[in-house]
Motif scaffolding. Structure first.
Motif, PDB file in Angstrom:
ATOM      1  N   VAL A 164      -9.312  -4.808 119.653  1.00  0.00           N
ATOM      2  CA  VAL A 164      -9.225  -5.648 120.848  1.00  0.00           C
ATOM      3  C   VAL A 164      -7.798  -6.172 120.993  1.00  0.00           C
ATOM      4  O   VAL A 164      -7.427  -7.168 120.375  1.00  0.00           O
ATOM      5  CB  VAL A 164     -10.236  -6.813 120.764  1.00  0.00           C
ATOM      6  CG1 VAL A 164     -10.200  -7.659 122.032  1.00  0.00           C
ATOM      7  CG2 VAL A 164     -11.651  -6.273 120.543  1.00  0.00           C
ATOM      8  N   GLN A 165      -7.031  -5.475 121.784  1.00  0.00           N
ATOM      9  CA  GLN A 165      -5.618  -5.790 121.995  1.00  0.00           C
ATOM     10  C   GLN A 165      -5.384  -6.374 123.387  1.00  0.00           C
ATOM     11  O   GLN A 165      -6.288  -6.386 124.223  1.00  0.00           O
ATOM     12  CB  GLN A 165      -4.792  -4.511 121.905  1.00  0.00           C
ATOM     13  CG  GLN A 165      -4.576  -3.958 120.527  1.00  0.00           C
ATOM     14  CD  GLN A 165      -3.557  -2.835 120.572  1.00  0.00           C
ATOM     15  OE1 GLN A 165      -3.438  -2.140 121.579  1.00  0.00           O
ATOM     16  NE2 GLN A 165      -2.817  -2.644 119.496  1.00  0.00           N
ATOM     17  N   SER A 181      -5.413 -11.622 123.121  1.00  0.00           N
ATOM     18  CA  SER A 181      -5.679 -11.035 121.805  1.00  0.00           C
ATOM     19  C   SER A 181      -4.391 -10.554 121.150  1.00  0.00           C
ATOM     20  O   SER A 181      -3.390 -10.329 121.836  1.00  0.00           O
ATOM     21  CB  SER A 181      -6.624  -9.838 121.950  1.00  0.00           C
ATOM     22  OG  SER A 181      -7.867 -10.275 122.430  1.00  0.00           O
ATOM     23  N   GLU A 182      -4.453 -10.369 119.844  1.00  0.00           N
ATOM     24  CA  GLU A 182      -3.324  -9.722 119.192  1.00  0.00           C
ATOM     25  C   GLU A 182      -3.711  -8.297 118.826  1.00  0.00           C
ATOM     26  O   GLU A 182      -3.613  -7.412 119.637  1.00  0.00           O
ATOM     27  CB  GLU A 182      -2.871 -10.526 117.971  1.00  0.00           C
ATOM     28  CG  GLU A 182      -2.133 -11.771 118.421  1.00  0.00           C
ATOM     29  CD  GLU A 182      -1.317 -12.401 117.326  1.00  0.00           C
ATOM     30  OE1 GLU A 182      -1.548 -13.575 117.048  1.00  0.00           O
ATOM     31  OE2 GLU A 182      -0.433 -11.723 116.758  1.00  0.00           O
ATOM     32  N   HIS A 183      -4.233  -8.102 117.620  1.00  0.00           N
ATOM     33  CA  HIS A 183      -4.506  -6.746 117.184  1.00  0.00           C
ATOM     34  C   HIS A 183      -5.996  -6.450 117.215  1.00  0.00           C
ATOM     35  O   HIS A 183      -6.465  -5.582 117.920  1.00  0.00           O
ATOM     36  CB  HIS A 183      -3.939  -6.532 115.780  1.00  0.00           C
ATOM     37  CG  HIS A 183      -3.929  -5.109 115.378  1.00  0.00           C
ATOM     38  ND1 HIS A 183      -4.991  -4.500 114.773  1.00  0.00           N
ATOM     39  CD2 HIS A 183      -2.987  -4.143 115.538  1.00  0.00           C
ATOM     40  CE1 HIS A 183      -4.704  -3.230 114.567  1.00  0.00           C
ATOM     41  NE2 HIS A 183      -3.501  -2.989 115.008  1.00  0.00           N
TER      42      HIS A 183
END
Lengths: 384, 384, 384, 384
Positions: free
Chosen positions: C171-172, C259-261
């Protein structure tokens, strides 16, 4: 359980905790939560009119909505359906007078911490409670959390081996703003010799003793104010030596900007360690020297300890919190009182709620810390 | 970057860190990671044969696979393609002799912490480094983490307001078993006056200074062994007073059974606080008095500080760890050395890697702690 | 290790990953980190001049700083000191041509994922690699994390029992802004039939297969754009059926604002479950039906699996991250190539890096997902 | 508050939840916690003798300790001091009959979820409740958590922008063992058409709707058993399309070995996302595209939303949990009922507790999921 033992609930009278008091509503929820009490009398304020109105607003009968605590204790002592116990949640400087009279009149007592305003007062209350053979609970409420009791049981069962290191923290922020809030806590003398020590230091100190089963023998403390120019203490850090030789330390403050609650312990023994944070109370971190870290919770499969199980209402991942922890003290106290009323113990398991001697020890910690600060070195902590 | 500045990589010689040494492989990875160094010479062991074989196994040319550090320093000093710098990762008690000779022969130096075995030695090295006008890095490697540098930059930019409270921890377990591991650390005298203070105490102490930009003025320490009957120190807890009046405390041990690394700081100022744990290094907790807690990471959208950005290779949620932090010291050191070689700075930003004076301060902390333990009270910390 | 086996490092040529490329620097760090490679040749850009200059800036000799990948492959094939392997990190649509020629000329290949732009191309590469008897690594880099390998080993050892449920997420947010970033990924056709599936979907899909040892037999997918009006896919959610009957699901997006990664897996079998998050890669959560949750780390005391141990450089709580995971693929690949050169395997342990057939499976997943979206129902996933 | 409005507490009658019932004690604690109810009547079991004894054990007067729910509803309807409301916590298959009669006799109703055993029954109850103009609460209790209400308020205030992606999970383990537990849930037909959908699927589904304010328009579900050979459903995973075009997915199971509770949501809009886990309910993760992640808590300084504030009893870091969330539904329901009794609303703020139409929607979700599983494709979800 109380009903099935003595055919009725415990009759409780409240002293203090009127309108706007967070601790007052906390005590009342704790009394209601498990259905063990009827709150039938109250003296909720030092202002007579506010005291009576607040009691009526709680649904208490008019004749037992008292104008003062003296009035309540004396009137109730004379009733056939007199209250069994009183719960005291007034400012610290009134605890001594209230508790002494309540004990004299034969009531069991739940008293908010700290027990009194100084060590001498605390010892007088303890002696009177002993003489009266009364049940007495000091609401070091954080000991009511299931995972704190799990930790205590694990230490007793030897899961950590001999205790070697203890680290305690209580890092709040409500005194971080430069302007002190109004209220009795910041009025000279009303909160005892040192605000931070009396207000939250005693909680952290007792938590260490409760979990380890060990008393602190001596300490070296740095007590003062983190905010320059302030008259009240808001910071204490201390080096501790426990009676078994274990070393410890403590960082307690009400003035760490941005913090919320921050009560925690981290304890290590020969075999492993335990860490707990009040803000996530349903997780107990168990570090093990010879196995991976495990996270102990109030779950179904593996067994938690007896102390954790009796403190849990609902498991399988449903979080319980501060109010349930507080209620655990109240409910166990009700069972003890029911045992007195019914002529036999309602429960033959060891008592877990903090008692009057724990209250005395809290004031001994305060006294030793203040003395250490004055001398710049180590001080023995007097025994209860 | 170094190549584009001076047309070649920095030539590095290694001293110590031979087969089986964790810190040796760490230094080598740090040197390789960003491609700024050629490792062209090495004296990897105090055993001449093992030293040479280990160097060959690393792919070093036979004539520069040296049997001893003395041999390496002298032979390299005479070469046209002599090494630019040496990296020292031998036991503490040899740092002084190696650094002094390396500086005398005109090499730049990367030295593992602690800088020396006592404060006097450390001061001699510092004086010699100054006289030699050498670049000198002491590998307090945890300062290389982007979020540690972010914290430092935030403090400098005033994000926390005036610093009021500092709490430092480093809680390991490798000395928790009753039987001490073999090795130079536990041989009398080789690790300096106190194992825990020299080995990991200096890391925690420096971390507090690096982030706050403040030195400790005085301290009161409890130093000793958590495991009874042990000859080496494995525990220190201390009360700290910083030069600006901020209070602090520190809990450092190698003997907390079940722990892993446990290096952390928690710092509070007038406006908020920062908390960081080495085991989850890419998250910096920022508690704010007037806003919700925020979690600072090396992400794309919002800006991290200059110090964090220059320490980050890859963002968007890809974790970087200990080796990258260590490499950040090496890479910045390479840029400084390239600047010396090329006659102009490779980088005009402030240097972030710890220098020789930070090494001296570490030994001053050790000395003050040992003295405090002997006297049972507060001691001033000598200035570098 | 490579040096002690064949007396030199593996000679590597780079294709793609020039100035400004994050993935380019990632591959180079991975090649440098463990000192197993010499990067001696490069064709870093499709622009001849930029390609040569970038290679010189990396310290590559002028004659091996090539203007194009075709030039590099042919020139190197003719050298006595020819490169052993090439690493391909160009846009997806060039992988097929490069890999086919590299294999024809006898080079071993490291290719970034996805292997090719469609399933047919991928199968051709796989057939050619088999015919050439070449070592081939597809950089599904997240399989290089020690705790991912620990999870795989635990599943194989039966620690979870039969696998029943799999849940995968990635989830980016880099496509969350309404304006698409420029670059080959968002140019029509260059990233294959579906950006989200090719770009990060294949990572999540492979991760599930790597850990469980199971292939997906059929799936039902919802593929499209979370941001209305966008031509490229940025969202896929899918229902999965594994070959053993286990059920699974997957949520992958590049367009989740904030989100980030967010790459993670959660897998449950008869006895327990495992959960892992790439952003905290050194912790593996092991939920157990009959015991408390444990947190598996790369620590000293209890044993991690063989796969975790060989992927760990430094333990005792020092975090390793993405670059080390990537380097684990490179280093193991180097050992395999050294085994080919030396005439005997450098390592007789099972290979852990993803191979060409894993690359084919990734494209089969993409094809089945696209077909499922078109038909609105379940589709079989073709076998490699 | 109820007392000050109408001069007395709400009179409540209980149906179901007798000895050994976890949900029974949960409802009773929820009714007691804020002191808004007197529990004065009960029919606690389908076994008449157990029903009466259990009521006496709760302290209920003998004449109102009923042998059956029919007896209770009819007897209470005839009393001058009749109960105001009933709370229904019987097995699913009796909800319809009980609710219909209770509504006919003019009682307000609190009914445990799911509202009924199928969609047709649910619609009948809803129609009857509307005809009776009764207050009706369906105890989707997780909507009572302050941070869930905070999330809802933030979405309504536009903090996330337009909602684009929703992911829901509820991952339990009580059906992970191969042997099914005894009880009505696993008896054919008693828990409705699909155990997992009825039991916990409806909770997750409603949570998504509550927070986003959006209904699901269509779905594609994989429903069945994760444990082979089992007659009851213990697994559902579904692809969701919300009415505004947002995409979503859901993973709900009672058979994930080793799990505890595992209810969570993660929701993303144009500007950011929110994530919440029931097991740590006092933290709401707010990911922001243009700022760092923030952790929203029930703290003093920054303001939480109106919905969070009215659901919080004690802040400053004291955790509240599942029982308080459940009590929030009860207390708000009491205020609504008091408004009816007193002829004016006790509260003019929007109602937050789930109502009968939410109950209908839950059964529509179940019906659509079962139909999707039968057809292998997407199905519309019928509107309430």
């Amino acid at each position: 359980m109380v009903i099935s033992t003595i055919g009725r609930r415990i009759r409780l009278g409240l002293i203090g905790g009127g309108p706007g008091s967070i601790i007052g509503e906390t005590h009342r929820i704790a009394a209601r939560l498990d259905g063990q009490y009827d709150i039938v009398a109250a003296a909720l304020s030092s202002n007579p009119e506010r005291a009576r109105q607040a009691a009526l607003d709680l649904g208490i009968d008019g004749e037992r909505a008292y104008a003062s605590w003296q009035q309540m204790l004396e009137a109730e002592a004379a009733r056939a359906d007199r209250i069994d116990a009183v719960a005291v949640m007034t400012p610290n400087d009134s605890h001594h007078a209230i508790c002494m009279l309540a004990l004299d009149l034969g009531f069991h007592v739940i008293c908010d911490k700290p027990l009194a305003n100084d060590l001498a007062q605390a010892r007088e209350i303890a002696a009177r409670a002993k003489a009266a053979d009364a049940e007495f609970c000091v609401t070091y409420c954080y000991t009511g959390f299931p995972m704190v009791r799990q930790a205590r049981d694990m230490v007793r069962a030897g899961a950590l081996g001999e205790i070697r290191q203890v680290h305690l923290q209580y890092v709040q922020s409500y005194l971080a703003p430069h302007d002190l809030p109004a209220g009795w806590r910041t009025e000279a003398g009303r909160a005892g010799s040192s605000l931070v020590l009396m207000d939250i230091g005693t909680h952290a100190f007792h938590l260490g003793a409760f979990v380890t089963g060990l008393d602190v023998a001596s300490l070296c403390a740095d007590v003062g104010s983190a905010i320059p120019g302030r008259a009240v203490d808001d910071y204490v850090s201390a080096l501790l030596r426990y009676e078994n030789g274990a070393r410890g330390s403590l960082w307690v403050t009400n003035a760490a900007a941005g913090s919320e609650h921050g009560l925690s312990f981290r304890i290590h023994g020969d075999k492993g360690g335990l860490e707990w944070h009040q803000e996530e109370p349903n997780r107990l971190i168990h570090r093990r020297q010879d196995a991976f870290e495990e996270i102990i919770t109030r779950r179904l499969g593996p067994s938690t300890s007896e102390g954790a199980q009796r403190s849990t209402r609902i498991a399988i991942g449903h979080p319980e919190g501060y109010l349930e922890a507080f209620a655990n003290l109240y409910t166990e106290f009700a069972q003890r009182v029911a045992g007195r009323i019914g002529g036999k113990p309602g429960d033959d398991r060891p008592t877990l709620f903090p008692g009057v001697s724990d209250g005395v020890k809290g004031l001994a910690f305060v006294a030793a810390s203040v003395k250490s600060m004055a001398t710049g070195g180590w001080q023995d902590v007097e025994r209860a």
